[in-house]
Design an enzyme around this catalytic site. Structure first.
Site, PDB file in Angstrom:
ATOM      1  N   GLY A 154      52.613   3.511  96.096  1.00  0.00           N
ATOM      2  CA  GLY A 154      51.838   4.739  95.957  1.00  0.00           C
ATOM      3  C   GLY A 154      50.581   4.683  96.804  1.00  0.00           C
ATOM      4  CB  CYS A 155      48.609   7.342  98.450  1.00  0.00           C
ATOM      5  SG  CYS A 155      48.620   8.596  97.161  1.00  0.00           S
TER       6      CYS A 155
END
Lengths: 354, 354, 354, 354
Positions: A154-155
């Site tokens: 995930g970012c």
């Protein structure tokens, strides 16, 4: 050229993969899916891809590709579906023999119970969770190169993990950690939500997911694993609050932690960070607070470790492009490793600024 | 009507005072200074104030006011000068017998040594520091009403102090505190700085002042005073990192602190906050994460206390308009008290949204 | 106090009416409808309207109003429904005896065939079209005051008509006219459309409705009527292209027309404009190019007529807040006239800037 | 590799040249000047160029280049100085034997009197004006390839000229033309001006240069030359009004002109445009209104010709990235031609979106 496919090309991540792969020396997109747009040409859906009436394009013209309902078999597939939908498709692609970089959250967590607690959904392939590889190249380069399935991080997770990994691996900090992130609006995707409207986000800042953001278990899983592998096991007490700010791209994390040794100096901290990321092509350990805009369009992550002069806490600021190193860029970095290509192939390092 | 003056009207804070005072039932601006613009009419400098060629304005027309070099004597003066320059002017105005709301930092800190450490400048009137009133109406309402000089708090400070004051006064939290703020660009003022250019801030987020922001000593001074007055004295270990985000107005603080008693529930926390701010006109204790845009153009501060479900930490999110409750709005709230007017006179509560 | 209702309060126009009416000296909102939100309190739907847990509000608290399915009878209703839906509701409200300001397009055009050509919908009350009053106060002040139904003009229309009305009424220009407008995103409303997403509009400019925007027939109807009433009848050949630009509010029109008399001077033009709008409270004829931001939150329209030095063409730049003088502000200006109140009651003239 | 220099690298155009040249297969930046920053390394001035503490960069590391006071001799120089300053430097560089792409206005106009009228400055080399080549590759490809000095066109000019050139060359339109442009803020450069501040431009739209913008004479010169060379000489009556809108990059022109033959159809217009730009690599003639964002970071110009259905006027919408095809991209396109490289070398065609 190596044929690759993009599953759910109609997302912002899909569009960014198209942009980056257009400049890739080895990969060529030969298949793209998108349920709502199936049957349309790519340049019907994204008119900016049209070659123009004045052209008789010879050679490869990505705009003419017809979006399909289901992914065709290619050497490697990038899956940009939302969680749950992704897992089903990933299983099919693996069965076909494709390599897969899954940009969803479906294979990031190794513990099926944790997955089900956070995603409220029974995992269709819990056994795969235990063997799936978390696609953070700086940590799992060899496993990624050898794997058929990589779970792209995930970012928020990428930004926070990269910021704190050297510190936990070296045992520099205690378990009390606070992570604040600021994210651009593209992180919410291209779906039609009231909160994604221009007039709802313009000129506004807000905190969200205060009861728990889904990237939290990834962050804890990976930092604790990094600490364990570094010989300094720890059980973290980590609070994470993300914030939405009015920009399209960009993710910045500011992380606070207590030093274990009060005598630890900033020079020692910097030496640890510099050594940890020695010659990592996507990481830049810097000596001034970084800006998200330095990363626009690139696969870079800037990391600035410092000490708060009054409380002595370690403060690490890190940032990246949430669609770049936070999604499509990192996915290509993983794909490069999986296909035995140079790790940085096709990944820009000059940001669009201003 | 009560005549008031604005010193350094050419700043964003000066312009916001003009806007708010145009709708005030009692105050009327009869004098405005601005060194670089002295001799010009207000509507030469701010053409949006021009009545228009088609008007024969009768009665008060603010645009026709001529900007002067030095403030004339009025009942009350709002001083919008930068620190150091402010102190000199404040002393002159006090000597003339004017009441003064000083929007600079020059009279906020009670300890001259702390002032000099942070502002690198010898204070011209250290004795005044000890008796000056910190203009946070929710804390010092009576002292403000009785004072000739009020030091209007900083914008980051107001947001953070209001967020944590109920908790420290009730002894709910321990000394380890992290405060993250997000601010719009108007906080940097109207001066010509590279970092204030549109193309430098658009689409960018960054942390700044990591070696110490000047609002930190105010926050510590006031939270420790609040704790002491609440019977729970404490010496804080507070880290504060502000961030710039691309919007004109708005300030949001996310504050993290350890609970003293693990058994403390969110209902108990809310009860403390609700009681602390009972019927405070500028404070809204809410049950959902607030947005800076809810406050645009108002004098409101929204406060959302919650508990992080995993670590148990108290997390408080608060927000306001940095030019409103964070500057010009709060200044008028103070001026209302000093002039024995209703505290909310002339202060909007409906935000401009979108 | 005069009770009024807002039909479809959940729109941006509805929200702006709530904001402006909160500061109105005579009108009080006693009913608000919204199909999708019926049964909710206003402060459930718009949490910024919540008084806060710490308040025991006495007197009027707008947040506690429950959104209803159907409008109750009030003295006057503001109808914020989309076209077609609006007409049906307007007819019911008129039958109940309410005065109505209709913010939709349903009663702006006097010719049912023109309406049906542009809106692709059979008008339910074509007879009413012939007698409905176009709610441009500067043109139809007396008729508005005497009418039970007023059709509030479109935002592009208001800006363009006010820019050119003095010139056509005085017979200064020929029939060849080009109108370019720039509009903020709130003009597209609060509906869920891909093109209204933050990431679609941020950092983007585009022209739209090149095959014809629905505000065009209003502009032509009113400019030709103005020319006729001024004794200079004309049949216009007017091209109008609107553009979307990344801001929430604001509408700017740049209008180009050929002078009838080559010898016409800018002084003569200004004299005509100044006289036409003499003492109009919402109009400011200015001598420098205006900015949309001068109008944010106000009911003002700035108008700057000039002559292109090389071609001699008349160029008029005008601007306003599309939610202010372009919608909710003008609606209140009309309502004030219809209820025999001072025309400017409750209408701000100081813009929020920055 | 071919060594090139950037004169005044500290501008936005200089920074964009650095970004684009970092990905160029043949050019390498070996010299960069910047008066105010002379003596600093590039990565001191632009910290995003720093390789990071963790790197031992091998090979070319642009960040380590030291900014010089004066340009060294290289094969080709890109001059990013403001007008007047540029001409002096260009003359020196030509004398040294360098090829020069001048991004200023100093060599765009062929008539010294016109230059002096618009720039209020005596041209230092009027004879060069008569022979200088206007660097619009689509018009002057052969002359550019053969020239030592190319004058890179202005951003408004490029957009407007490309939009109208096919129509004037084919004699489709009469002399009455209106050009409206919308530009992002980077067009104003990186200088410290009040009007370039974030808080002055955010949420604002305005028209400017109503008494005449300096790109107007370029537009007229080139359109009249194009008409003449096409065998349809004409003397234009062209009004041009540029507008500032809140975005960093992007330039959009909407152009209106009267058809000469009322019977001209849109199919005929499209055929003319398609033929005129047949296989032009930087031009895309499209069938839907384009968005500036389609061009972010690229060297593309989208052109959409259409007919206004009511007035029959030709309306052409064109757009590009003002720092791309409007400045640095076009400069590299010119440099490629001058150095006998493939015209599109190093020029991206995939835009950063969102």
């Amino acid at each position: 050229m190596i044929p690759v496919s993009i599953v759910n090309v109609t997302s912002y991540t899909g569009l960014e993969l198209l942009r980056l792969l257009a400049g890739h020396p080895e990969f060529v997109v030969t298949s793209a899916t998108g349920r709502s747009a199936a049957g349309q040409r790519l340049d019907d859906f994204f008119p900016q891809l049209a070659a123009g009436r004045n052209h008789n394009p010879t050679g490869h013209n990505i705009g003419s590709l017809v979006i399909s309902e289901k992914a065709e078999k290619t050497e490697l597939a990038f899956v940009c579906l939302p969680h749950a939908a992704a897992a089903t498709t990933v299983l099919e692609l693996l069965a076909q023999g494709s390599k897969v970089v899954d940009l969803s959250a479906d294979f990031r967590l190794h513990d099926a119970r944790v997955y089900e607690e956070w995603y409220q959904h029974t995992h269709p392939a819990p056994a795969l969770l235990e063997t799936s590889v978390y696609g953070l190249c700086e940590r799992y380069r060899e496993q990624i190169a050898a794997s058929q399935l990589v779970a792209n991080p995930g970012c928020h997770s990428t930004t926070a993990i990269l910021a704190l990994l050297p510190a936990v691996a070296a045992g520099l900090i205690g378990p009390d950690i606070v992570v604040t992130t600021l994210t651009g609006i593209s992180g919410a995707g291209r779906g039609l939500k009231l909160s994604s409207l221009y007039c709802e986000q313009d000129e506004d800042a807000s905190a969200y997911s205060l009861s728990g953001h889904r990237h939290l278990p990834e962050i804890v899983q990976e930092l604790e694993a990094g600490a364990r592998d570094g010989g300094h096991p720890i059980q973290l007490r980590l609070a994470f609050v993300p914030h939405l700010v009015p920009m399209s791209r960009g993710l910045l994390a500011t992380c606070y932690a207590d030093k274990k040794e009060p005598s630890l100096t900033i020079e020692e901290v910097r030496a640890v960070y510099t050594a940890y990321y020695a010659n990592e092509p996507a990481i830049r350990v810097v000596e001034t607070a970084p800006h998200t805009r330095w990363t626009s369009g690139t696969n870079l992550c800037y990391i600035y470790p410092t000490l708060d002069p009054r409380t002595g806490r370690l403060v690490v600021v890190s940032c990246l492009d949430n669609l770049g190193k936070g999604a499509a860029g990192q996915a290509i970095q993983n794909a490069n490793l999986m296909c035995d290509l140079p790790e940085t192939a096709g990944l820009p390092t000059s940001s669009l600024m201003p």
